[in-house]
Every structure is written in C-alpha cells, then in structure tokens.
Design a protein around this motif. Structure first.
Motif, PDB file in Angstrom:
ATOM      1  N   UNK A   1      64.948 108.821 -48.929  1.00  0.00           N
ATOM      2  CA  UNK A   1      63.821 108.644 -48.012  1.00  0.00           C
ATOM      3  C   UNK A   1      63.425 109.979 -47.400  1.00  0.00           C
ATOM      4  N   UNK A   2      64.406 110.813 -47.132  1.00  0.00           N
ATOM      5  CA  UNK A   2      64.117 112.119 -46.540  1.00  0.00           C
ATOM      6  C   UNK A   2      63.254 112.965 -47.476  1.00  0.00           C
ATOM      7  N   UNK A   3      63.609 112.982 -48.756  1.00  0.00           N
ATOM      8  CA  UNK A   3      62.834 113.762 -49.712  1.00  0.00           C
ATOM      9  C   UNK A   3      61.433 113.191 -49.867  1.00  0.00           C
ATOM     10  N   UNK A   4      61.334 111.862 -49.971  1.00  0.00           N
ATOM     11  CA  UNK A   4      60.022 111.241 -50.107  1.00  0.00           C
ATOM     12  C   UNK A   4      59.168 111.512 -48.875  1.00  0.00           C
ATOM     13  N   UNK A   5      59.746 111.383 -47.691  1.00  0.00           N
ATOM     14  CA  UNK A   5      58.968 111.633 -46.472  1.00  0.00           C
ATOM     15  C   UNK A   5      58.481 113.074 -46.427  1.00  0.00           C
ATOM     16  N   UNK A   6      59.306 114.005 -46.890  1.00  0.00           N
ATOM     17  CA  UNK A   6      58.897 115.414 -46.944  1.00  0.00           C
ATOM     18  C   UNK A   6      57.732 115.593 -47.911  1.00  0.00           C
ATOM     19  N   UNK A   7      57.821 114.990 -49.092  1.00  0.00           N
ATOM     20  CA  UNK A   7      56.749 115.095 -50.089  1.00  0.00           C
ATOM     21  C   UNK A   7      55.451 114.473 -49.603  1.00  0.00           C
TER      22      UNK A   7
ATOM     23  N   UNK B   1      51.999 108.576 -50.962  1.00  0.00           N
ATOM     24  CA  UNK B   1      53.252 107.986 -51.453  1.00  0.00           C
ATOM     25  C   UNK B   1      53.152 107.765 -52.957  1.00  0.00           C
ATOM     26  N   UNK B   2      52.027 107.236 -53.412  1.00  0.00           N
ATOM     27  CA  UNK B   2      51.839 106.985 -54.845  1.00  0.00           C
ATOM     28  C   UNK B   2      51.946 108.279 -55.647  1.00  0.00           C
ATOM     29  N   UNK B   3      51.322 109.330 -55.173  1.00  0.00           N
ATOM     30  CA  UNK B   3      51.392 110.624 -55.869  1.00  0.00           C
ATOM     31  C   UNK B   3      52.833 111.110 -55.914  1.00  0.00           C
ATOM     32  N   UNK B   4      53.542 111.014 -54.796  1.00  0.00           N
ATOM     33  CA  UNK B   4      54.935 111.469 -54.735  1.00  0.00           C
ATOM     34  C   UNK B   4      55.829 110.668 -55.676  1.00  0.00           C
ATOM     35  N   UNK B   5      55.482 109.394 -55.897  1.00  0.00           N
ATOM     36  CA  UNK B   5      56.280 108.538 -56.775  1.00  0.00           C
ATOM     37  C   UNK B   5      55.733 108.481 -58.206  1.00  0.00           C
ATOM     38  N   UNK B   6      54.706 109.284 -58.469  1.00  0.00           N
ATOM     39  CA  UNK B   6      54.106 109.351 -59.805  1.00  0.00           C
ATOM     40  C   UNK B   6      53.627 107.975 -60.273  1.00  0.00           C
TER      41      UNK B   6
ATOM     42  N   UNK C   1      48.173 103.926 -56.291  1.00  0.00           N
ATOM     43  CA  UNK C   1      48.181 103.122 -55.068  1.00  0.00           C
ATOM     44  C   UNK C   1      48.166 101.624 -55.370  1.00  0.00           C
ATOM     45  N   UNK C   2      47.424 101.217 -56.373  1.00  0.00           N
ATOM     46  CA  UNK C   2      47.368  99.788 -56.700  1.00  0.00           C
ATOM     47  C   UNK C   2      48.730  99.255 -57.135  1.00  0.00           C
ATOM     48  N   UNK C   3      49.523 100.080 -57.808  1.00  0.00           N
ATOM     49  CA  UNK C   3      50.871  99.654 -58.204  1.00  0.00           C
ATOM     50  C   UNK C   3      51.753  99.422 -56.980  1.00  0.00           C
ATOM     51  N   UNK C   4      51.539 100.192 -55.927  1.00  0.00           N
ATOM     52  CA  UNK C   4      52.315 100.026 -54.698  1.00  0.00           C
ATOM     53  C   UNK C   4      51.895  98.769 -53.944  1.00  0.00           C
ATOM     54  N   UNK C   5      50.649  98.379 -54.110  1.00  0.00           N
ATOM     55  CA  UNK C   5      50.107  97.260 -53.354  1.00  0.00           C
ATOM     56  C   UNK C   5      50.187  95.936 -54.093  1.00  0.00           C
ATOM     57  N   UNK C   6      50.626  95.953 -55.331  1.00  0.00           N
ATOM     58  CA  UNK C   6      50.721  94.729 -56.118  1.00  0.00           C
ATOM     59  C   UNK C   6      51.915  93.925 -55.663  1.00  0.00           C
ATOM     60  N   UNK C   7      51.704  92.633 -55.459  1.00  0.00           N
ATOM     61  CA  UNK C   7      52.781  91.720 -55.057  1.00  0.00           C
ATOM     62  C   UNK C   7      53.611  91.387 -56.283  1.00  0.00           C
ATOM     63  N   UNK C   8      54.820  91.871 -56.327  1.00  0.00           N
ATOM     64  CA  UNK C   8      55.684  91.652 -57.508  1.00  0.00           C
ATOM     65  C   UNK C   8      56.419  90.324 -57.445  1.00  0.00           C
TER      66      UNK C   8
END
Length: 54
Positions: free
Chosen positions: A5-11, A37-42, A45-52
């Motif tokens: 989380x620390x690395x992601x928050x920094x990115x 966040x989406x860019x940092x996770x490659x 945004x739609x992939x992050x918002x999709x209900x899995x």
C-alpha cells in the motif's frame, strides 16, 4: 501485483491512510485518483469500478 500500500500510495500521490480508506470503502475517491490508481496498477479505471461479485 506484489506492491505494498505504501508503494501504491507513493505512485498515486496520496496518503497511505487515504488509500486504505478507499480499499475499505470508507472514502470516495475522485475520478482523478481512480485514474491514477489504474495507471499505477497498469489497468483501466473501468476495470477498477467493475463489480466482480456479480
């Protein structure tokens, strides 16, 4: 992705506590933060918002 989380928050450029709040659904991030966040996770945004769960 093997990222803390620390690395992601920094990115993303947000505080780690804010990122944790997003993860726990206690915070509502702006579209700008979601995009960062989406860019940092490659991913997109739609992939992050999709209900899995459906």
């Amino acid at each position: 992705m093997g990222m803390s989380q620390e690395e992601l928050s920094h990115r993303v450029g947000v505080d780690v506590r804010y990122l944790g709040g997003i993860e726990r659904a206690q915070r509502n991030p702006s579209l700008k933060v979601i995009t960062s966040i989406a860019v940092a996770l490659n991913t997109t945004p739609s992939a992050l918002l999709t209900d899995v769960t459906s």
